[in-house]
Design an enzyme around this catalytic site. Structure first.
Site, PDB file in Angstrom:
ATOM      1  N   ASP A 182       0.837  -1.215   0.000  1.00 40.10           N
ATOM      2  CA  ASP A 182       0.000   0.000   0.000  1.00 40.10           C
ATOM      3  C   ASP A 182       0.867   1.259   0.000  1.00 40.10           C
ATOM      4  O   ASP A 182       0.633   2.206  -0.753  1.00 40.10           O
ATOM      5  CB  ASP A 182      -1.014  -0.011   1.160  1.00 40.10           C
ATOM      6  CG  ASP A 182      -0.453  -0.580   2.457  1.00 40.10           C
ATOM      7  OD1 ASP A 182       0.682  -1.087   2.444  1.00 40.10           O
ATOM      8  OD2 ASP A 182      -1.139  -0.507   3.491  1.00 40.10           O
ATOM      9  N   ASP A 211       0.402  -7.410 -10.852  1.00 44.74           N
ATOM     10  CA  ASP A 211      -0.608  -7.038 -11.841  1.00 44.74           C
ATOM     11  C   ASP A 211      -1.110  -5.621 -11.579  1.00 44.74           C
ATOM     12  O   ASP A 211      -1.170  -4.770 -12.472  1.00 44.74           O
ATOM     13  CB  ASP A 211      -1.756  -8.050 -11.763  1.00 44.74           C
ATOM     14  CG  ASP A 211      -2.711  -7.936 -12.936  1.00 44.74           C
ATOM     15  OD1 ASP A 211      -2.375  -7.243 -13.918  1.00 44.74           O
ATOM     16  OD2 ASP A 211      -3.795  -8.536 -12.879  1.00 44.74           O
TER      17      ASP A 211
END
Ligand code: NAD
Length: 335
Positions: A205, A229
């Protein structure tokens, strides 16, 4: 020299991009013997599967493939052909460069990132089941062997391409076992490169925020499949969007080159989509084949046409079609 290459045009915008990219690659003067293989929705009706064995056999025989995007139905329907192909052929490293380009409007002009995504396991292993009618479980698989293999690839890439730093991206504070094993494995490999390539890690994050605020601080990123991804699309967005983001899937015995983007069905057949990502994927393929001069020619021709800005597609602020853009790039390449 003529190279036998498996060409998977894909669906949606794939076929028109494949036509554009092959025109540009052929303008280098290198010979290609394209072995065209269809896969995806179209082959389900005809052959009963979205990924017939002939596609895999062709790539195994040629050792190299160039691939357009293939649609994956959401929720139900067949599993991703793209994921299956990477797993079946053990294309364990997904390498996605993201470099700022002159002429492309973006927030920064100094982005130069290499995303190295593990391509065979994690939540993409597709091991899911229902637990009664109202709960579903998805199993996240991380192994030491696959984590060390992708780490070796990332560090070797850094050494070969004179990159200074590798950052491992994870969520090992929460997923202490799975992401913990990934981080530990990358750290072990990093120790072999001490003094040659710098190593650090970031929680995913925080990594996303750092990339949006200070992308120039980062160099090569190594990530498990799912984070890889998602972070690839962030990196693509930082350098002008999916239309310009190429990729490579590398294994021991074969390699398949494809854009980061998907099949963008709403633009299919309209001569509107940007073929740059597939053209640059073709340049990565040329590099893989050892055709460095041709790869340089294709990359600089695409960059020059984009920097000039007169013949670019809608996503780069222009009104040129897929074919017109590709023709402009091909003309420069053949010069
Ligand atoms: P997408 O990448 O197809 O498109 C998202 C948006 O990005 C498009 O609507 C368009 O605005 C833009 N875009 C993408 N490629 C572009 C190009 N070449 N030129 C200009 N603009 C472009 O993502 P999606 O809509 O989430 O997915 C569509 C389908 O593609 C889904 O079925 C998905 O599963 C599949 N997919 C396949 C691959 C692959 O083949 N490797 C990768 C990602 C998604």
């Amino acid at each position: 020299m003529t190279y036998a290459v498996t060409l998977i045009p894909g669906d949606g915008i794939g076929p028109e991009l494949a036509q554009a990219a092959t025109n540009v690659l052929e303008a280098t003067g290198i010979g290609f013997d394209w072995d065209v293989q269809e896969a995806g929705e179209v082959t389900i009706e005809r052959e009963g599967t979205p990924l017939p064995d002939r596609v895999l056999d062709s790539i195994r025989a040629n050792g190299v493939g160039l691939k357009g995007p293939i649609t994956t139905p959401v929720g139900s329907g067949f599993r991703s052909v793209n994921v299956a192909l990477r797993k079946e052929l053990e294309l364990y490293a997904n390498v996605r460069p993201a470099r700022s380009m002159a002429g492309v409007e973006s927030r920064y002009d100094d982005v130069d990132l290499i995303i190295v995504r593990e391509n065979t396991e994690d939540l993409y292993a597709g091991v899911e089941h229902m637990v009664g009618p109202d709960a579903a479980e998805s199993i996240k698989i991380i192994t030491r062997a696959a984590s060390q293999r992708i780490a070796h690839y990332a560090f070797e890439y850094a050494v070969r391409n004179r990159r200074r730093k590798v950052t491992a991206v994870h969520k090992a504070n929460i997923m202490k076992l799975s992401d913990g094993l990934f981080l530990e494995s990358v750290g072990q490999v990093a120790a072999e490169y001490a003094g040659r390539v710098e190593f650090e890690d970031r929680i995913v994050d925080n990594m996303c925020m750092q990339l949006v605020q200070k992308p120039a601080l980062y160099d090569v990123l190594v990530l498990p499949n799912l984070y890889g991804d998602i972070v690839s699309d962030i990196a693509a967005g930082l350098v002008g969007g999916l239309g310009v983001a190429p990729g490579a899937n590398i294994g021991e015995k074969a390699a398949v080159f494809e854009p980061v983007h998907g099949s963008a069905p709403k633009y299919a057949g309209q001569n509107r989509a940007n073929p740059t990502a597939l053209i640059l994927s073709g340049a990565l393929m040329l590099r893989h084949l050892g055709e460095t001069d041709a790869a340089d020619a294709v990359e600089s021709a695409a960059r020059d046409v984009i920097a000039e800005g007169t013949t670019v597609t809608y996503d780069l602020g222009g009104s040129a079609g897929t074919r017109e853009f590709a023709a402009a790039v091909a003309t420069r390449v053949s010069r």
